[in-house]
Design an enzyme around this catalytic site. Structure first.
Site, PDB file in Angstrom:
ATOM      1  N   HIS A  64       0.813  -1.222   0.000  1.00 19.50           N
ATOM      2  CA  HIS A  64       0.000   0.000   0.000  1.00 19.50           C
ATOM      3  C   HIS A  64       0.846   1.272   0.000  1.00 19.50           C
ATOM      4  O   HIS A  64       0.352   2.343  -0.323  1.00 19.50           O
ATOM      5  CB  HIS A  64      -1.005   0.006   1.166  1.00 19.50           C
ATOM      6  CG  HIS A  64      -0.380   0.193   2.529  1.00 19.50           C
ATOM      7  ND1 HIS A  64      -0.162  -0.840   3.409  1.00 19.50           N
ATOM      8  CD2 HIS A  64       0.048   1.318   3.172  1.00 19.50           C
ATOM      9  CE1 HIS A  64       0.362  -0.368   4.521  1.00 19.50           C
ATOM     10  NE2 HIS A  64       0.500   0.946   4.408  1.00 19.50           N
ATOM     11  N   ASP A 101       0.214  -7.634   1.070  1.00 19.79           N
ATOM     12  CA  ASP A 101       0.614  -6.243   1.332  1.00 19.79           C
ATOM     13  C   ASP A 101       2.137  -6.117   1.400  1.00 19.79           C
ATOM     14  O   ASP A 101       2.692  -5.520   2.315  1.00 19.79           O
ATOM     15  CB  ASP A 101      -0.016  -5.727   2.629  1.00 19.79           C
ATOM     16  CG  ASP A 101       0.073  -4.201   2.737  1.00 19.79           C
ATOM     17  OD1 ASP A 101       0.307  -3.545   1.693  1.00 19.79           O
ATOM     18  OD2 ASP A 101      -0.057  -3.675   3.862  1.00 19.79           O
ATOM     19  N   SER A 184       4.689   2.032   8.003  1.00 21.61           N
ATOM     20  CA  SER A 184       4.309   0.935   7.106  1.00 21.61           C
ATOM     21  C   SER A 184       5.492   0.487   6.251  1.00 21.61           C
ATOM     22  O   SER A 184       6.141   1.311   5.600  1.00 21.61           O
ATOM     23  CB  SER A 184       3.162   1.379   6.199  1.00 21.61           C
ATOM     24  OG  SER A 184       1.999   1.603   6.950  1.00 21.61           O
TER      25      SER A 184
END
Length: 514
Positions: A64, A101, A184
């Site tokens: 992402h 992801d 992230s």
């Protein structure tokens, strides 16, 4: 002399840090990932996250974080910002897996220190560390867009492992290390700096609820990289802190010292017992010899007396000539008896030298040469970033290892310090001929520390094996300077026990033995 002065100046100019921190070492392979969306000449979007090196020029991050670059490759630029240096670099998306992801990015321009994946299992409550670039920290400290592409060290936060979960079909680790948007794609590490997972999401802390974070599990990362045909360093040995390992080493040294003292006392007692036994045997032999001498003297005395008596008898019978010869013989026998009596051996226990009864297996073995196979000793090792394969060594004369690398004398050991050009690692390789142990101690250093280490390495250009003792002495001096400049505490220490290799074709020497 001039060379030695240069080495001394470099050492004095490089004060060694107090310790080599595992998390800081891993942090040198962590990067900020920046995405910039451009339409025409106008920037229409900006995003950032974190990532970490799985090879010197490849980065793992969350899908992402770079999803826009996947959807609009002609309009979105990926930037890779290392934690050290003064430059950022453009990246290229190699593979993306939106289900897991995860994404893999390639870049050029600098080589990073790859992180190592821990393939063992974490236990509930184990300490974990998150590294990355949280957005809330950036919002408080960034003053311009240029600050996002300026290299700086990642932020670390610590928490505990709280178990395994499934998140949208993907195995994840639940933990309590504080992370935020921007973390992230950054790594979740154990205490030894090995990757446990890839941070990806956080729970909402509504109405006072506790916040938890999710990291994509190492097995998911491993499967993703296998699909991308991208290898990653792996270890399965549980983490042992430097302090714990050094305490184990101290205990082992104390145990070895106590065993050596006990062995010395045992040897001393055995030697004394052997000496007393030798003295008793020597005394018995001496007394037997004295008795034999005295018996011989008595026999000669009796024979001499008989001869004198015989001489007198012959003289009484008018046989004067024979009487003289017999009497002379008797006199000589009596003189011999006297001489034999006074020459009987005495006994001096100080001159008794016992013959040791030591078994041949107790004798020290000569230093071996030739091919050796060295196997890791886990209880004496601290494994953080290196696989634990066996090491093949080919031991030559005068510290020549594998026919190409010259080791220098270090007391009774042979030692070589390696400072590579392309890695941020200094390795101290040590071979103990008496104990037949090979030790590989690794220090993971910063770019600045490596530059200074490479400056020290240039002091003596001895690269290959040499029979010249003077050149080996120069190498030993240079290595002493390098060793003094290293941190007081290592990152990794691998201890191997070596034995003669079986007959057969030579095995390829391990890279660690260089």
């Amino acid at each position: 002399m001039r060379r030695l002065l240069i080495l001394l100046m470099l050492v004095l100019g490089w004060a060694a840090p107090a310790r080599a921190d595992d998390i800081s070492a891993s942090g040198r392979g962590v990067v900020r990932i920046v995405t910039i969306a451009v339409v025409g000449d106008e920037v229409v979007g900006f995003g950032h996250g974190s990532g970490f090196a799985v090879s010197p020029n490849r980065i793992v991050t969350n899908a992402h974080v770079v999803e826009l670059a996947s959807r609009y490759p002609d309009n979105v630029v990926i930037g890779v910002v290392p934690s050290e240096g003064d430059k950022s670099f453009q990246g290229k998306l190699i593979k993306i897996d939106t289900d897991r992801d995860l994404a893999l990015i390639e870049f050029t321009g600098v080589r990073l220190a790859p992180l190592t994946l821990f393939t063992g299992s974490a236990n509930d409550g184990d300490s974990v560390i998150a590294l990355g670039y949280p957005g809330n920290v950036d919002m408080a400290t960034v003053r311009s867009a240029g600050d996002f592409i300026k290299p700086q060290s990642p932020v670390r936060s610590q928490g505990g492992f709280a178990g395994m979960r499934m998140l949208q079909g993907t195995s994840v680790l639940l933990h309590t290390a504080s992370i935020a948007r921007g973390n992230s794609g950054g790594p979740l590490l154990d205490r030894c700096g090995r990757v446990l997972g890839v941070n990806s999401a956080i729970t909402r802390g509504d109405e006072g609820d506790s916040s938890f974070a999710f990291a994509i599990a190492g097995k998911e990362l491993l499967a993703f990289l296998a699909e991308a045909k991208q290898p990653i360093a792996q270890v399965s040995v549980p983490c042992t802190s430097v302090e714990e390992q050094m305490a184990l080493e101290r205990n082992a040294e104390e145990k070895a010292r106590a065993e050596a003292e006990a062995l010395a006392r045992s040897n001393a007692a055995r030697t004394e017992a052997e000496r007393q036994d030798a003295i008793a045997q020597a005394r018995a032999r001496s007394e037997s010899a004295r008795e034999n001498y005295m018996a011989g003297a008595a026999l000669l005395l009796v024979l001499g007396a008989l001869a004198l008596g015989g001489g007198g008898l012959l003289l009484s019978r008018g046989r004067q000539r024979e009487a003289i010869w017999v009497a002379a013989g008797g006199g000589l026998l009596m003189l011999g008896a006297i001489a034999l009596f006074f020459s009987r051996p005495g006994f001096d226990e100080s001159k008794v030298m016992p013959v040791p009864k030591t078994a041949s297996s107790d004798l020290p073995a000569e230093a071996p040469q030739g091919r050796m196979v060295c196997t890791l000793v886990p209880e004496r090792s601290r494994v953080t970033v290196t696989s634990t394969d066996k090491v093949d060594l080919d031991l030559g004369a005068d510290g020549c290892i594998n026919g190409r690398t010259q080791y220098a004398e270090a007391g009774s050991h042979w030692q070589r310090i390696l400072v590579p050009d392309q890695e941020q690692t200094v390795s101290v390789l040590d071979y103990d001929p008496a104990g037949r142990t090979y030790t590989h101690t690794r220090y993971l250093l910063s770019s600045e520390q490596m530059s200074k280490a490479r400056s020290l390495r240039k002091g003596v250009p001895l690269k290959t094996c040499s029979p010249d003792q003077a050149r080996r002495a120069e190498l030993a001096t240079q290595q002493q300077a390098l060793r003094a400049a290293l941190p007081a505490v290592y990152n990794e220490k691998l201890v191997y026990r070596c034995a003669a290799a079986q007959e057969g074709p030579p095995a390829a020497a391990a890279a660690a033995a260089k």
